[in-house]
Design a protein around this motif. Structure first.
Motif, PDB file in Angstrom:
ATOM      1  N   ILE A  14      13.204  -2.886  -9.002  1.00 56.38           N
ATOM      2  CA  ILE A  14      11.732  -2.923  -8.945  1.00 56.38           C
ATOM      3  C   ILE A  14      11.183  -1.604  -9.162  1.00 56.38           C
ATOM      4  O   ILE A  14      11.498  -0.591  -8.910  1.00 56.38           O
ATOM      5  N   GLY A  15      10.373  -1.783 -10.147  1.00 58.56           N
ATOM      6  CA  GLY A  15       9.947  -0.638 -11.256  1.00 58.56           C
ATOM      7  C   GLY A  15       8.996   0.290 -10.486  1.00 58.56           C
ATOM      8  O   GLY A  15       8.395   1.203 -11.039  1.00 58.56           O
ATOM      9  N   PHE A  16       8.267  -0.016  -9.398  1.00 61.42           N
ATOM     10  CA  PHE A  16       7.060   0.628  -8.437  1.00 61.42           C
ATOM     11  C   PHE A  16       7.604   0.656  -7.082  1.00 61.42           C
ATOM     12  O   PHE A  16       8.336  -0.392  -6.465  1.00 61.42           O
ATOM     13  N   LYS A  17       6.818   1.390  -6.430  1.00 58.80           N
ATOM     14  CA  LYS A  17       6.891   1.548  -4.986  1.00 58.80           C
ATOM     15  C   LYS A  17       5.877   0.821  -4.454  1.00 58.80           C
ATOM     16  O   LYS A  17       4.450   0.969  -4.631  1.00 58.80           O
ATOM     17  N   PRO A  18       6.052  -0.565  -3.739  1.00 55.61           N
ATOM     18  CA  PRO A  18       4.918  -1.340  -3.169  1.00 55.61           C
ATOM     19  C   PRO A  18       4.073  -0.678  -2.323  1.00 55.61           C
ATOM     20  O   PRO A  18       4.569   0.167  -1.363  1.00 55.61           O
ATOM     21  N   ASP A  19       2.962  -1.133  -2.127  1.00 58.11           N
ATOM     22  CA  ASP A  19       1.984  -0.630  -0.881  1.00 58.11           C
ATOM     23  C   ASP A  19       2.188  -1.235   0.487  1.00 58.11           C
ATOM     24  O   ASP A  19       2.200  -1.025   1.514  1.00 58.11           O
ATOM     25  N   VAL A  20       2.792  -2.563   0.141  1.00 60.40           N
ATOM     26  CA  VAL A  20       3.180  -3.779   1.283  1.00 60.40           C
ATOM     27  C   VAL A  20       4.110  -4.509   0.609  1.00 60.40           C
ATOM     28  O   VAL A  20       4.286  -4.943  -0.600  1.00 60.40           O
ATOM     29  N   ILE A  21       5.055  -4.926   1.582  1.00 61.38           N
ATOM     30  CA  ILE A  21       6.079  -6.093   1.549  1.00 61.38           C
ATOM     31  C   ILE A  21       5.597  -7.106   2.042  1.00 61.38           C
ATOM     32  O   ILE A  21       5.405  -7.343   3.276  1.00 61.38           O
ATOM     33  N   HIS A  22       5.616  -8.138   1.384  1.00 57.51           N
ATOM     34  CA  HIS A  22       5.029  -9.816   1.757  1.00 57.51           C
ATOM     35  C   HIS A  22       6.494 -10.532   2.031  1.00 57.51           C
ATOM     36  O   HIS A  22       6.934 -10.803   0.882  1.00 57.51           O
ATOM     37  N   GLY A  23       6.913 -10.295   3.269  1.00 56.44           N
ATOM     38  CA  GLY A  23       8.174 -11.249   3.376  1.00 56.44           C
ATOM     39  C   GLY A  23       8.299 -12.299   3.834  1.00 56.44           C
ATOM     40  O   GLY A  23       7.752 -12.830   4.975  1.00 56.44           O
ATOM     41  N   HIS A  24       8.915 -13.283   3.070  1.00 60.94           N
ATOM     42  CA  HIS A  24       9.306 -14.640   3.262  1.00 60.94           C
ATOM     43  C   HIS A  24      10.934 -14.486   3.564  1.00 60.94           C
ATOM     44  O   HIS A  24      11.642 -13.990   2.667  1.00 60.94           O
ATOM     45  N   HIS A  25      11.244 -15.115   4.569  1.00 57.67           N
ATOM     46  CA  HIS A  25      12.870 -15.174   4.948  1.00 57.67           C
ATOM     47  C   HIS A  25      13.357 -13.772   5.298  1.00 57.67           C
ATOM     48  O   HIS A  25      13.458 -12.766   4.676  1.00 57.67           O
ATOM     49  N   ASN A  26      14.125 -13.989   6.467  1.00 57.27           N
ATOM     50  CA  ASN A  26      14.648 -12.642   7.257  1.00 57.27           C
ATOM     51  C   ASN A  26      15.356 -11.647   6.378  1.00 57.27           C
ATOM     52  O   ASN A  26      15.367 -10.694   6.109  1.00 57.27           O
ATOM     53  N   THR A  27      16.430 -12.340   5.818  1.00 59.36           N
ATOM     54  CA  THR A  27      17.596 -11.601   5.214  1.00 59.36           C
ATOM     55  C   THR A  27      17.068 -11.068   4.155  1.00 59.36           C
ATOM     56  O   THR A  27      17.307  -9.665   3.614  1.00 59.36           O
ATOM     57  N   ALA A  28      16.347 -11.655   3.140  1.00 58.48           N
ATOM     58  CA  ALA A  28      15.464 -10.922   1.979  1.00 58.48           C
ATOM     59  C   ALA A  28      14.681  -9.792   2.070  1.00 58.48           C
ATOM     60  O   ALA A  28      14.536  -8.844   1.467  1.00 58.48           O
ATOM     61  N   LEU A  29      13.799 -10.212   3.243  1.00 61.88           N
ATOM     62  CA  LEU A  29      13.058  -9.039   3.681  1.00 61.88           C
ATOM     63  C   LEU A  29      13.593  -7.744   4.213  1.00 61.88           C
ATOM     64  O   LEU A  29      13.418  -6.684   3.838  1.00 61.88           O
ATOM     65  N   THR A  30      14.811  -8.076   4.754  1.00 56.18           N
ATOM     66  CA  THR A  30      15.748  -7.065   5.261  1.00 56.18           C
ATOM     67  C   THR A  30      16.056  -5.994   4.232  1.00 56.18           C
ATOM     68  O   THR A  30      16.137  -4.654   4.252  1.00 56.18           O
ATOM     69  N   VAL A  31      16.465  -6.723   3.166  1.00 61.90           N
ATOM     70  CA  VAL A  31      17.135  -5.976   1.987  1.00 61.90           C
ATOM     71  C   VAL A  31      15.853  -5.041   1.543  1.00 61.90           C
ATOM     72  O   VAL A  31      16.023  -3.784   1.134  1.00 61.90           O
TER      73      VAL A  31
END
Length: 483
Positions: free
Chosen positions: A63-80
């Protein structure tokens, strides 16, 4: 401009979450926001996103930038993503009431908001321990630029479309009802091995659509009469009154599908076709679920998430232990799966009552599936992931009568039935308990191994058990198969 990182457990097929993620990311990018998508499993949908200029990766380090917010779908993917960006706030979206990946992730302070696409998903989040005050409902948007409102509304329905994820008995009832009413019916979807990417065109070509959830919303926007159906039951005919009930009403919730789908129920629904109400329904859906309205809701939520995090991040917050504790059971299960898939010998057995097997025309007696005098698939499934290798296929059962003129058969397929690995006719056997016994070679790893037992109307037999056995390396070498 807001920098947004989306997460999704899979970004390969055309499931509702994947399409919703793609369309939302594309629309936000068009508004000037920076977007990227992280998913461990990529495929055609990821390629489509890249063609539209949306960065997609299965390597969180790229990921080439630091996001301002993480829009999380699915718990394990969001955890990563939370581990990778320890100082970025997040929100979590629940899209499904049953899937394990849609249960709430670790309840961290950094996840400052939770979103449910309907009332049923909100209730799931509450049961998962989420404070209800942190939950808001934002439905999946309907892209009205694609799902356009029709210019002409038929006075009498003549054509219908059924969108289905499962090949279940309710399909036969809908077919019978449409035939009775003289309505031409087309069936599409993963359940029948016919996934299409032009639903926006097909909806305009028909007067009635049988669907639920996202597909139903899109069809309503085009002006079709929508009858809510799936393998779980019948949810009624969409009307302006039903839409007025909002996201807590039956139009957006799977758990209301309690009435059984029967021919008579569908005939009654078809007779409720009302042009005036259809016109009003399409206008209301375009206003409430159009992309512009939903985008505005998401932008407002992103700003709230970022603002809330700024007010609390001055405190020392350490998420590492909670995140590690949450992800470790998934890694253990992956290890168990790896060991199972790489064992030299595998034996799978499913009796006729196993939930992994389905039937279109069969009748279950005990644990055996019997023919019923109707032509069609008596038993099919179980959609196994299989490693490359040689397998022994056995069908346990009993043949009472086989018509030589119209062959009954068992075939072995994958890739949603598009690839046939083997096919064998069923014939009277000297071994009364085995009605099919043959070997197949799986050239490369597959994810949806399926056996299908088809009977002619004249055939009379029963299936007790389907058995798939991976032959050992020594067995395969003896047969001249490279392993």
């Amino acid at each position: 401009m807001i920098s947004i990182l989306f997460t999704n457990i899979v970004f390969s097929e055309r499931t509702g979450t994947e399409i919703a993620t793609l369309e939302l990311a594309y629309a936000l990018r068009a508004r000037g926001h920076r977007v990227a998508i992280f998913s461990p499993m990529l495929g055609p949908t990821a390629q489509r996103a890249r063609a539209l200029g949306i960065p997609v990766t299965n390597n969180i380090e790229t990921i080439g930038f630091k996001p301002d917010v993480i829009h999380g779908h699915h718990n394990t993917a969001l955890t990563v993503a939370l581990i990778r960006f320890p100082h970025t706030p997040a929100l979590f979206v629940c899209h499904d009431t049953m899937h394990a990946f849609d249960s709430a992730p670790p309840l961290l302070e950094r996840i400052t908001a939770y979103v449910a696409i309907d009332g049923a998903c909100r209730d799931r989040l509450v049961v998962d321990g989420v404070d209800e005050s942190k939950i808001q409902m934002i439905p999946n948007a309907v892209d009205m630029a694609r799902f356009k409102r029709r210019d002409v509304f038929a006075e009498v329905p003549k054509k219908a479309l059924l969108v289905t994820k499962k090949d279940a008995a309710y399909i036969t009832e809908i077919q019978a009802a449409c035939e009775k009413k003289g309505i031409e019916l087309e069936i599409v979807g993963a359940g029948v091995g016919k996934v299409v990417d032009n639903l926006h065109e097909k909806y305009l070509q028909v007067d009635v659509v049988f669907a639920y959830s996202r597909s139903a919303m899109e069809a309503i926007g085009t002006g079709a009469q929508v009858i809510l159906t799936d393998e779980y039951g019948f949810g009624g005919v969409v009307s302006t009154q039903m839409i007025a009930a909002g996201l807590d009403g039956p139009i957006m919730s799977r758990n209301m599908l309690e009435s059984k789908v029967t021919r008579d129920v569908i005939i009654t629904a078809l007779e409720q076709y009302d042009v005036v109400d259809l016109q009003q329904c399409s206008l209301v859906i375009q206003e409430k679920l159009g992309m512009d309205a939903v985008l505005t809701a998401w932008e407002k939520l992103y700003e709230n998430v970022i603002s809330t995090w700024k007010s609390i991040k001055k405190r020392a917050i350490h998420d590492d232990a909670k995140l590690a504790a949450y992800i470790s059971p998934f890694l253990l299960r992956l290890n168990e799966k790896y060991q199972e898939e790489n064992s030299t010998s595998q034996d799978y057995q499913f009796d006729g009552s196993d939930p992994k097997l389905k039937s279109r025309v069969g009748h279950l007696v005990g644990t055996a599936m019997h023919t019923t005098g109707r032509a069609g698939f008596v038993l099919f499934g179980p959609y196994l992931p299989l490693k490359a290798g040689l397998y022994q296929i056995k069908i346990h059962g009993q043949i009472k009568k086989i018509d030589d003129a119209i062959k009954s058969y068992v075939d072995v397929v994958c890739n949603r039935g598009l690839i046939v690995l083997a096919k064998q006719n069923l014939e009277n056997s000297s071994e009364s308990h085995i009605i099919a016994d043959f070997k197949i070679m799986v050239a490369e790893d597959i994810s949806d191994f399926e056996m299908r037992v088809w009977a002619s109307a004249e055939a009379h037999f029963l299936v007790k058990k389907l058995q798939v056995t991976r032959l050992s390396n020594s067995d395969q070498n003896l047969l001249g198969v490279a392993v």
